[in-house]
Design a protein around this motif. Structure first.
Motif, mmCIF file in Angstrom:
data_model
loop_
_atom_site.group_PDB
_atom_site.id
_atom_site.type_symbol
_atom_site.label_atom_id
_atom_site.label_comp_id
_atom_site.label_asym_id
_atom_site.label_seq_id
_atom_site.Cartn_x
_atom_site.Cartn_y
_atom_site.Cartn_z
ATOM 1 N N PRO A 33 61.654 23.539 54.913
ATOM 2 C CA PRO A 33 61.294 24.967 53.254
ATOM 3 C C PRO A 33 59.433 25.110 52.819
ATOM 4 O O PRO A 33 59.797 23.490 51.886
ATOM 5 N N ASN A 34 59.453 25.943 52.393
ATOM 6 C CA ASN A 34 57.879 25.915 51.083
ATOM 7 C C ASN A 34 58.437 24.695 50.197
ATOM 8 O O ASN A 34 59.371 25.055 49.886
ATOM 9 N N GLY A 35 57.576 23.697 49.946
ATOM 10 C CA GLY A 35 57.810 22.825 48.508
ATOM 11 C C GLY A 35 59.078 21.855 49.143
ATOM 12 O O GLY A 35 59.768 21.900 48.168
ATOM 13 N N GLY A 36 59.527 22.021 49.895
ATOM 14 C CA GLY A 36 60.651 20.676 50.822
ATOM 15 C C GLY A 36 59.909 19.264 50.369
ATOM 16 O O GLY A 36 60.774 18.348 50.205
ATOM 17 N N GLY A 37 58.698 19.168 50.036
ATOM 18 C CA GLY A 37 58.585 18.135 49.950
ATOM 19 C C GLY A 37 57.813 17.336 51.276
ATOM 20 O O GLY A 37 56.930 16.093 50.915
ATOM 21 N N LYS A 38 57.358 18.255 52.478
ATOM 22 C CA LYS A 38 57.219 17.095 53.468
ATOM 23 C C LYS A 38 55.582 17.183 53.362
ATOM 24 O O LYS A 38 55.398 15.839 53.790
ATOM 25 N N SER A 39 54.721 17.697 52.121
ATOM 26 C CA SER A 39 53.270 17.689 52.208
ATOM 27 C C SER A 39 52.646 15.577 50.959
ATOM 28 O O SER A 39 52.646 15.135 51.540
ATOM 29 N N SER A 40 53.817 16.324 50.236
ATOM 30 C CA SER A 40 54.173 14.784 49.575
ATOM 31 C C SER A 40 54.935 13.762 49.921
ATOM 32 O O SER A 40 54.108 12.723 50.063
ATOM 33 N N LEU A 41 55.550 13.974 51.330
ATOM 34 C CA LEU A 41 55.835 12.654 51.964
ATOM 35 C C LEU A 41 54.626 11.789 51.680
ATOM 36 O O LEU A 41 54.289 11.330 52.292
HETATM 37 N N1 LIG Z 1 51.166 17.878 41.352
HETATM 38 C C1 LIG Z 1 52.503 17.860 41.423
HETATM 39 N N2 LIG Z 1 53.306 18.052 40.000
HETATM 40 C C2 LIG Z 1 54.619 18.867 39.517
HETATM 41 N N3 LIG Z 1 55.136 19.100 40.893
HETATM 42 C C3 LIG Z 1 54.651 18.917 42.190
HETATM 43 C C4 LIG Z 1 53.114 18.541 42.483
HETATM 44 N N4 LIG Z 1 52.769 18.817 43.886
HETATM 45 C C5 LIG Z 1 54.053 19.607 44.159
HETATM 46 N N5 LIG Z 1 54.475 19.425 43.098
HETATM 47 C C6 LIG Z 1 56.276 19.937 43.481
HETATM 48 O O1 LIG Z 1 56.636 18.808 44.543
HETATM 49 C C7 LIG Z 1 57.387 19.960 45.750
HETATM 50 C C8 LIG Z 1 56.924 19.876 47.136
HETATM 51 O O2 LIG Z 1 55.307 20.023 47.284
HETATM 52 P P1 LIG Z 1 54.727 19.697 48.879
HETATM 53 O O3 LIG Z 1 53.930 20.551 48.788
HETATM 54 O O4 LIG Z 1 55.572 17.948 49.372
HETATM 55 O O5 LIG Z 1 56.263 20.557 49.583
HETATM 56 P P2 LIG Z 1 55.766 21.494 51.081
HETATM 57 O O6 LIG Z 1 56.907 20.801 52.058
HETATM 58 O O7 LIG Z 1 54.622 20.450 51.568
HETATM 59 O O8 LIG Z 1 55.597 22.581 51.328
HETATM 60 P P3 LIG Z 1 55.237 23.962 52.159
HETATM 61 O O9 LIG Z 1 55.624 23.606 53.750
HETATM 62 O O10 LIG Z 1 54.231 24.721 50.995
HETATM 63 O O11 LIG Z 1 52.986 23.307 52.040
HETATM 64 C C9 LIG Z 1 57.021 21.410 45.290
HETATM 65 O O12 LIG Z 1 58.197 21.972 44.362
HETATM 66 C C10 LIG Z 1 55.836 21.635 44.779
HETATM 67 O O13 LIG Z 1 55.926 22.106 42.849
#
Ligand SMILES: Nc1ncnc2c1ncn2[C@@H]1O[C@H](COP(=O)(O)OP(=O)(O)OP(=O)(O)O)[C@@H](O)[C@H]1O
Length: 231
Positions: A33-41
């Motif tokens: 899902p959106n915000g699931g942490g994929k980009s963060s990984l």
């Molecule tokens: N610098 C930051 N400070 C605090 N929270 C953050 C920061 N960067 C990301 N987040 C939070 O980390 C969570 C994961 O974000 P991420 O972008 O990794 O999700 P994602 O799975 O890639 O989402 P999407 O599918 O929408 O691209 C989100 O809840 C976001 O708000």
């Protein structure tokens, strides 16, 4: 590759004990899902986030090259830089005010040809459509030829022709033995192209072959998760 990776940003626990392994030469998709942490990984893999746990890459020989295609990039529409200038600035080994070496130009044109943009090298970056910009970002990820290619939603802005080119490119890269780690929302494409899929929503949801993991129930759960907002 990822072993017990956790990430806390501010007060948010973005990733919790995530472990997964991308096999060499395979296409490994990460969905969720959106915000699931994929980009963060991915940011953790690229050394851009203060994670706990370990991330290691076992190169078969000498250290390999990593290509990275970020999620859609915004540009100043007035940017007086052509596609060729932009890509040359990323790969050139001399100041940008000098024209790129002929060999660099050949490399850039070859990468642009791989994404169906060879006729747009002289176009201003600011004049490109979102999908064309995405293709340019894909081309930069191919220079020099990567051993590991990390893709963060590369298809988001692509039209049907762009999506076909992308699919063909994945096949070509796979045939060359490139390992691909790929964040994607389109589960039908993942089902078609990925060898393995990981579901991620802060923690690991599932991990295995798409035909076994992307069951109708799972897909429904993923989508309703998304509709319900961030994990
Ligand atoms: N610098 C930051 N400070 C605090 N929270 C953050 C920061 N960067 C990301 N987040 C939070 O980390 C969570 C994961 O974000 P991420 O972008 O990794 O999700 P994602 O799975 O890639 O989402 P999407 O599918 O929408 O691209 C989100 O809840 C976001 O708000």
């Amino acid at each position: 590759m990822f072993d017990g990776v956790s990430l806390v940003l501010g007060r948010t626990e973005v990733l919790c004990e995530v472990s997964l392994r991308a096999e060499p030469g395979k296409v490994h998709a990460v969905v969720g899902p959106n915000g699931g942490g994929k980009s963060s990984l991915i940011r953790c893999l690229l050394g851009q986030a203060p994670h706990a746990g370990s991330i290691a890459i076992d190169w078969p020989g000498e250290q390999g090259r990593i290509g990275y295609v970020p999620q859609a990039l915004e540009f100043d529409r007035g940017l007086p830089m052509t596609v060729m200038d932009f890509l040359a600035a990323l790969v050139a080994d001399r100041p940008a005010f000098l024209a790129p070496r002929p060999s660099v130009k050949v490399t850039i044109l070859a990468a642009l040809a791989e994404v169906g943009m060879e006729d747009k090298a002289g176009r201003r970056m600011g004049a490109l459509s979102g999908g064309e910009r995405q293709r340019v970002m894909m081309a930069q990820g191919l220079m020099p030829a990567p051993d590991l290619l990390v893709l963060d939603e590369p298809m988001a802005a692509l039209d049907e022709a762009g999506a076909k080119i992308f699919e063909r490119l994945i096949g070509t890269l796979k045939a060359r033995g490139t390992t691909i780690l790929w964040v994607e929302h389109d589960l039908a494409v993942v089902r078609r192209l990925a060898d393995r899929v990981t579901g991620l929503s802060r923690t690991l949801l599932f991990d295995g072959p798409p035909e076994a993991e992307l069951t109708p129930e799972r897909v429904l759960a993923l989508f309703s998760h998304r509709a319900g907002g961030a994990a």
